[in-house]
Write a protein that holds these residues in place. Sequence first.
Motif, PDB file in Angstrom:
ATOM      1  N   VAL A   1       6.882  -5.886   6.556  1.00 58.85           N
ATOM      2  CA  VAL A   1       6.267  -6.381   5.328  1.00 58.85           C
ATOM      3  C   VAL A   1       5.265  -7.479   5.685  1.00 58.85           C
ATOM      4  N   LEU A   2       3.993  -7.212   5.446  1.00 58.86           N
ATOM      5  CA  LEU A   2       2.954  -8.209   5.714  1.00 58.86           C
ATOM      6  C   LEU A   2       2.674  -9.066   4.487  1.00 58.86           C
ATOM      7  N   GLU A   3       2.707  -8.434   3.320  1.00 59.68           N
ATOM      8  CA  GLU A   3       2.412  -9.155   2.078  1.00 59.68           C
ATOM      9  C   GLU A   3       2.931  -8.345   0.890  1.00 59.68           C
ATOM     10  N   MET A   4       3.696  -8.991   0.018  1.00 59.77           N
ATOM     11  CA  MET A   4       4.130  -8.338  -1.211  1.00 59.77           C
ATOM     12  C   MET A   4       2.978  -8.372  -2.220  1.00 59.77           C
ATOM     13  N   LEU A   5       2.810  -7.275  -2.944  1.00 59.76           N
ATOM     14  CA  LEU A   5       1.717  -7.140  -3.896  1.00 59.76           C
ATOM     15  C   LEU A   5       2.240  -7.143  -5.329  1.00 59.76           C
ATOM     16  N   PRO A   6       1.396  -7.492  -6.310  1.00 56.32           N
ATOM     17  CA  PRO A   6       1.856  -7.654  -7.693  1.00 56.32           C
ATOM     18  C   PRO A   6       2.508  -6.425  -8.310  1.00 56.32           C
ATOM     19  N   ASP A   7       2.179  -5.234  -7.829  1.00 56.68           N
ATOM     20  CA  ASP A   7       2.738  -4.019  -8.428  1.00 56.68           C
ATOM     21  C   ASP A   7       4.059  -3.602  -7.788  1.00 56.68           C
TER      22      ASP A   7
ATOM     23  N   PHE B   1      -4.120  -2.277  -4.353  1.00 62.58           N
ATOM     24  CA  PHE B   1      -3.253  -1.824  -5.442  1.00 62.58           C
ATOM     25  C   PHE B   1      -4.011  -1.667  -6.746  1.00 62.58           C
ATOM     26  N   ARG B   2      -5.176  -2.305  -6.866  1.00 60.41           N
ATOM     27  CA  ARG B   2      -5.968  -2.165  -8.098  1.00 60.41           C
ATOM     28  C   ARG B   2      -6.621  -0.797  -8.196  1.00 60.41           C
ATOM     29  N   ALA B   3      -6.790  -0.127  -7.071  1.00 66.38           N
ATOM     30  CA  ALA B   3      -7.367   1.220  -7.074  1.00 66.38           C
ATOM     31  C   ALA B   3      -6.354   2.262  -7.516  1.00 66.38           C
ATOM     32  N   ALA B   4      -5.078   2.029  -7.221  1.00 69.08           N
ATOM     33  CA  ALA B   4      -4.003   2.949  -7.630  1.00 69.08           C
ATOM     34  C   ALA B   4      -2.699   2.170  -7.547  1.00 69.08           C
ATOM     35  N   THR B   5      -2.055   1.946  -8.679  1.00 75.56           N
ATOM     36  CA  THR B   5      -0.828   1.162  -8.694  1.00 75.56           C
ATOM     37  C   THR B   5       0.323   1.938  -8.060  1.00 75.56           C
ATOM     38  N   ALA B   6       1.373   1.195  -7.727  1.00 71.48           N
ATOM     39  CA  ALA B   6       2.567   1.823  -7.160  1.00 71.48           C
ATOM     40  C   ALA B   6       3.143   2.848  -8.126  1.00 71.48           C
ATOM     41  N   GLN B   7       3.150   2.529  -9.417  1.00 72.25           N
ATOM     42  CA  GLN B   7       3.685   3.459 -10.405  1.00 72.25           C
ATOM     43  C   GLN B   7       2.866   4.748 -10.449  1.00 72.25           C
ATOM     44  N   ALA B   8       1.544   4.622 -10.385  1.00 74.73           N
ATOM     45  CA  ALA B   8       0.683   5.807 -10.426  1.00 74.73           C
ATOM     46  C   ALA B   8       0.888   6.675  -9.185  1.00 74.73           C
ATOM     47  N   LEU B   9       1.025   6.053  -8.015  1.00 75.19           N
ATOM     48  CA  LEU B   9       1.198   6.822  -6.789  1.00 75.19           C
ATOM     49  C   LEU B   9       2.579   7.472  -6.731  1.00 75.19           C
ATOM     50  N   ALA B  10       3.606   6.760  -7.206  1.00 74.79           N
ATOM     51  CA  ALA B  10       4.936   7.365  -7.265  1.00 74.79           C
ATOM     52  C   ALA B  10       4.931   8.567  -8.202  1.00 74.79           C
TER      53      ALA B  10
END
Length: 230
Positions: free
Chosen positions: A63-69, A135-144
């Motif tokens: 883990v390098l950096e946690m992101l808002p999504d 993450f602004r290009a594609a959120t975690a929810q969208a990719l999941a």
Amino acid sequence: MGPAAGGKGSGEQSMARKLYPRLEEDWLVIADRNFYNWKDWLHAAGTGAALLWRMKENARLPVLEMLPDGSYRSVLIASRITGGKRDALIAAARRGGALEGDQARYVRVIEYDVPDREGDGKDELIVLVTTITDFRAATAQALAGAYHQRWEHETGNAQLKTCLRGPGRVLRSGSPDLIEQEIWGYLLTHYALSALICAAATSAGIDPDRVKFKRTLRVVPPGRRPAFPP
């Protein structure tokens, strides 16, 4: 993109390698966990297409950096690199330094749980790695959600092997050339029926998933169905 066919000794990974050169920059390529290895990842990513591939649960993804999504930045490192060299690459990645292309690549990781479908109390962890690091290009929810749609490929396989086949074996031809012709016949028929389903669903304003493939096959006039070689 087109299909790839192989002989009895061919595997999914080897046949997928025939398709990577056909990838285009505006595509999102989704793959199950059986397909990842460092060399194939580099090959597919080198086409410019965006990748969203599942990894095994025990994959080593720092883990390098946690992101808002809820996703996090990480780094993929070639399996041949171990020990102190691997630690040095991770340290360089934490500092945001440039990475050597054939040794390590920045990625983004999305992890989520799926309740066990058998109901035995165990959860399944899905680990997705993507080249879409913003993450602004594609959120975690969208990719999941996009990865979840990959399972429709399995439905397509069932439609080809079960719904379209006649009695007996899936492939009935007696020579390699005719087998290839028969494969193309099945694929083109499946494509035509799928296009018909999409057109009908769009016209009715519903999700194409609500239109049954087998029912569509039954209502297509028999005279319009292609004849496969014996």
